[in-house]
Each structure stands twice: as C-alpha cells, then as structure tokens.
Design an enzyme around this catalytic site. Structure first.
Site, PDB file in Angstrom:
ATOM      1  N   GLU A 108      41.217 -25.864  12.930  1.00 57.51           N
ATOM      2  CA  GLU A 108      39.915 -25.965  13.717  1.00 57.51           C
ATOM      3  C   GLU A 108      38.971 -25.781  12.954  1.00 57.51           C
ATOM      4  O   GLU A 108      38.892 -24.655  12.385  1.00 57.51           O
ATOM      5  CB  GLU A 108      40.165 -25.589  15.393  1.00 57.51           C
ATOM      6  CG  GLU A 108      40.859 -25.955  16.241  1.00 57.51           C
ATOM      7  CD  GLU A 108      42.241 -25.097  16.124  1.00 57.51           C
ATOM      8  OE1 GLU A 108      43.222 -25.533  16.670  1.00 57.51           O
ATOM      9  OE2 GLU A 108      42.271 -23.970  15.511  1.00 57.51           O
ATOM     10  N   TYR A 120      38.691 -28.897   2.965  1.00 61.11           N
ATOM     11  CA  TYR A 120      40.182 -29.344   3.822  1.00 61.11           C
ATOM     12  C   TYR A 120      40.459 -30.536   3.556  1.00 61.11           C
ATOM     13  O   TYR A 120      41.602 -30.821   3.326  1.00 61.11           O
ATOM     14  CB  TYR A 120      40.075 -29.109   5.486  1.00 61.11           C
ATOM     15  CG  TYR A 120      39.651 -27.528   5.947  1.00 61.11           C
ATOM     16  CD1 TYR A 120      39.989 -26.455   5.149  1.00 61.11           C
ATOM     17  CD2 TYR A 120      38.803 -27.369   6.617  1.00 61.11           C
ATOM     18  CE1 TYR A 120      39.841 -25.207   5.289  1.00 61.11           C
ATOM     19  CE2 TYR A 120      38.490 -26.058   7.049  1.00 61.11           C
ATOM     20  CZ  TYR A 120      38.783 -24.947   6.345  1.00 61.11           C
ATOM     21  OH  TYR A 120      38.586 -23.540   6.819  1.00 61.11           O
TER      22      TYR A 120
END
Length: 162
Positions: A108, A120
């Site tokens: 998350e 990411y």
C-alpha cells in the site's frame, strides 16, 4: 572525501536505534521499537537495512506467506533520498521474496506519495480495479493505493549480503 558506500544487510536487533531515527523522520505515526523487535522474531518476515558505514540510512521489510509477499514498510533517511536507495531496497526485497518462493508481491502507498508510486511502477507494480483503501492511513485519513507485482522475477540485487 565522499559519502561512505551504502550496503544492504539483514536487519538485526542491534540496528533498531538507527532504524528508529529513520522511522521517526519518515512517518507521521512511526512504528515503535517494540513493533520492529517483534517483527524480527517472526519466521515469515524479512527486513533489510541500508548502512553507510555504521549508520542506518534506510530499511525495508515484508511478510512472506506461502506464495505472496506483502511489503510492510520502506524508508530512507531524508539526507539520503533521491540517490536510488529506495529502489535498491525494493529490488532486494523482490529478490528475497522470490528466493523464498513468493510469486507475487503487494504493498500500500499513500495516494499523495507520487515519488513512491513512480518507483513502484518502475519496478513493475500495477494497480487494478478496486485498488483504493479509503481512509487507510489513520493519522491523516488519506487513502492507500494497493499495488501488485506478479509474477515476481528474480532481479539483480546489489549492495552486499542480505
């Protein structure tokens, strides 16, 4: 004289003083020292630290359960940000997750954390339908974006033993 070289190592209890410095500088609601100590006792957790000389300048951790890895936290000391250290930590976690048999990884990230989301995505994490956890971060009420990487492929890890 330049900055000391940074190497990645498995996190130990001896690293926690340095980890707590980075943690407090990085998060509004930092984990406690006891929380990290408890994590290190678990067989399903993997934590690494980045050290410049004897100083902890970053860390990352995850849970690996069956074929899935869940990144719990990644942080880099503010003085060391923007030098690719977060990417090195994440690549090491991906490598270690695959080595433990994980086929996919999740995490998350705060909806507002654009640098982390770009990192990411660069590493192959994607979002999908329903990838928002509304009000996930209790300190601010901010949403979390859930990102996945599947399949995990072994990536070149750098930075010393871990």
């Amino acid at each position: 004289m330049g900055s000391p070289e940074v190497h990645l190592y498995p996190m130990t209890l001896a690293d926690l003083d340095g980890v707590m410095v980075v943690e407090r500088l990085s998060f509004l609601t930092p984990w406690s020292r006891d929380a990290f100590a408890e994590e290190l006792l678990q067989t399903f957790t993997v934590y690494v630290v980045a050290r410049a000389g004897q100083h902890v300048v970053g860390y990352g951790g995850m849970h690996v359960v069956f074929d899935e890895a869940h990144v719990t936290n990644v942080a880099v000391h503010p003085d060391w940000r923007g030098q690719g250290l977060g990417e090195r930590i994440m690549r090491r976690l991906i490598h270690l997750a695959a080595a433990r048999g994980a086929h996919r990884m999740t995490l998350e990230v705060r909806a507002s954390n654009e640098p982390a989301k770009r990192l990411y995505a660069k590493l192959g994490f994607v979002t999908g339908p329903g990838a928002v956890r509304r009000g996930y971060y209790t300190d601010t009420g901010e949403d979390a974006i859930v990102m996945w990487k599947e399949p995990l492929v072994e990536q070149q890890a750098t930075g010393g033993p871990a």
